[in-house]
Design an enzyme around this catalytic site. Structure first.
Site, PDB file in Angstrom:
ATOM      1  N   ASP A  52       0.853  -1.189   0.000  1.00 46.88           N
ATOM      2  CA  ASP A  52       0.000   0.000   0.000  1.00 46.88           C
ATOM      3  C   ASP A  52       0.891   1.243   0.000  1.00 46.88           C
ATOM      4  O   ASP A  52       1.903   1.298   0.689  1.00 46.88           O
ATOM      5  CB  ASP A  52      -0.910  -0.004   1.233  1.00 46.88           C
ATOM      6  CG  ASP A  52      -2.055   0.981   1.109  1.00 46.88           C
ATOM      7  OD1 ASP A  52      -3.205   0.530   0.987  1.00 46.88           O
ATOM      8  OD2 ASP A  52      -1.796   2.209   1.111  1.00 46.88           O
TER       9      ASP A  52
ATOM     10  N   HIS B  59     -10.327  -5.268  -3.077  1.00 47.25           N
ATOM     11  CA  HIS B  59      -8.991  -5.529  -2.533  1.00 47.25           C
ATOM     12  C   HIS B  59      -9.100  -5.920  -1.064  1.00 47.25           C
ATOM     13  O   HIS B  59      -9.969  -5.449  -0.345  1.00 47.25           O
ATOM     14  CB  HIS B  59      -8.069  -4.318  -2.693  1.00 47.25           C
ATOM     15  CG  HIS B  59      -8.671  -3.025  -2.232  1.00 47.25           C
ATOM     16  ND1 HIS B  59      -9.595  -2.325  -2.979  1.00 47.25           N
ATOM     17  CD2 HIS B  59      -8.499  -2.323  -1.087  1.00 47.25           C
ATOM     18  CE1 HIS B  59      -9.954  -1.235  -2.332  1.00 47.25           C
ATOM     19  NE2 HIS B  59      -9.321  -1.206  -1.175  1.00 47.25           N
TER      20      HIS B  59
HETATM   21  P1  AMP Z   1      -9.705   1.427   0.372  1.00 47.43           P
HETATM   22  O1  AMP Z   1      -9.772   2.745   1.089  1.00 47.43           O
HETATM   23  O2  AMP Z   1     -10.131   0.248   1.194  1.00 47.43           O
HETATM   24  O3  AMP Z   1     -10.410   1.492  -0.967  1.00 47.43           O
HETATM   25  O4  AMP Z   1      -8.174   1.162   0.097  1.00 47.43           O
HETATM   26  C1  AMP Z   1      -7.499   1.728  -0.967  1.00 47.43           C
HETATM   27  C2  AMP Z   1      -6.048   1.670  -0.628  1.00 47.43           C
HETATM   28  O5  AMP Z   1      -5.298   1.863  -1.801  1.00 47.43           O
HETATM   29  C3  AMP Z   1      -5.598   2.740   0.372  1.00 47.43           C
HETATM   30  O6  AMP Z   1      -5.056   2.122   1.528  1.00 47.43           O
HETATM   31  C4  AMP Z   1      -4.550   3.523  -0.408  1.00 47.43           C
HETATM   32  O7  AMP Z   1      -3.472   3.944   0.384  1.00 47.43           O
HETATM   33  C5  AMP Z   1      -4.117   2.516  -1.454  1.00 47.43           C
HETATM   34  N1  AMP Z   1      -3.557   3.072  -2.677  1.00 47.43           N
HETATM   35  C6  AMP Z   1      -4.033   4.112  -3.396  1.00 47.43           C
HETATM   36  N2  AMP Z   1      -3.263   4.304  -4.485  1.00 47.43           N
HETATM   37  C7  AMP Z   1      -2.285   3.373  -4.445  1.00 47.43           C
HETATM   38  C8  AMP Z   1      -1.175   3.056  -5.293  1.00 47.43           C
HETATM   39  N3  AMP Z   1      -0.913   3.758  -6.407  1.00 47.43           N
HETATM   40  N4  AMP Z   1      -0.383   2.026  -4.938  1.00 47.43           N
HETATM   41  C9  AMP Z   1      -0.622   1.328  -3.812  1.00 47.43           C
HETATM   42  N5  AMP Z   1      -1.661   1.567  -2.983  1.00 47.43           N
HETATM   43  C10 AMP Z   1      -2.476   2.572  -3.291  1.00 47.43           C
END
Ligand code: AMP
Length: 113
Positions: free
Chosen positions: A30, A99
């Protein structure tokens, strides 16, 4: 389903720190870790959220959980880790490609808030 950040990661259009990949799923760190270990495991098949999963996704969903267990173990956390799936904006979902968050390496409280 429209392209999301995560389908772009699957297609290598944007970079990610990938820790595991097979035909069905991809796992990567993440970008904003909430614990010493914070890895996301996603299906390559585009499912918007867990509420949209179908009966036919049963083995894919099981695969994600079993691989999450393997990844947690590989990171050194066989016994203490937390798996989180946020479903819908009100529950904290911000990326609309299913995810599973794999979190480990610190104390986790309950209720999660
Ligand atoms: P959610 O809030 O459950 O939809 O989780 C989305 C997650 O994606 C969050 O923890 C973000 O920090 C993560 N995230 C967003 N963009 C990226 C990226 N480019 N690479 C890795 N993680 C990401």
């Amino acid at each position: 389903m429209t392209d999301t950040l995560f389908s772009k990661i699957i297609n290598r259009e944007i970079p990610a720190d990938i820790v595991y990949e097979d035909d069905l799923c991809l796992a990567f760190h993440d970008i904003t870790p909430q614990a010493p270990v914070h890895i996301l495991i996603i299906p390559k098949q585009a499912i918007v959220k867990i509420a949209d999963a179908a009966e036919s996704d049963q083995s894919l969903l099981g695969h994600l959980l079993l691989k999450a267990r393997v990844i947690a173990k590989e990171q050194g956390y066989e016994d203490a880790f937390r798996l989180v799936i946020n479903n819908g904006s009100a529950a904290g979902q911000t990326v609309f490609h299913l995810h599973v968050h794999i979190l480990a390496g610190r104390q986790f409280n309950w209720p999660p808030g």
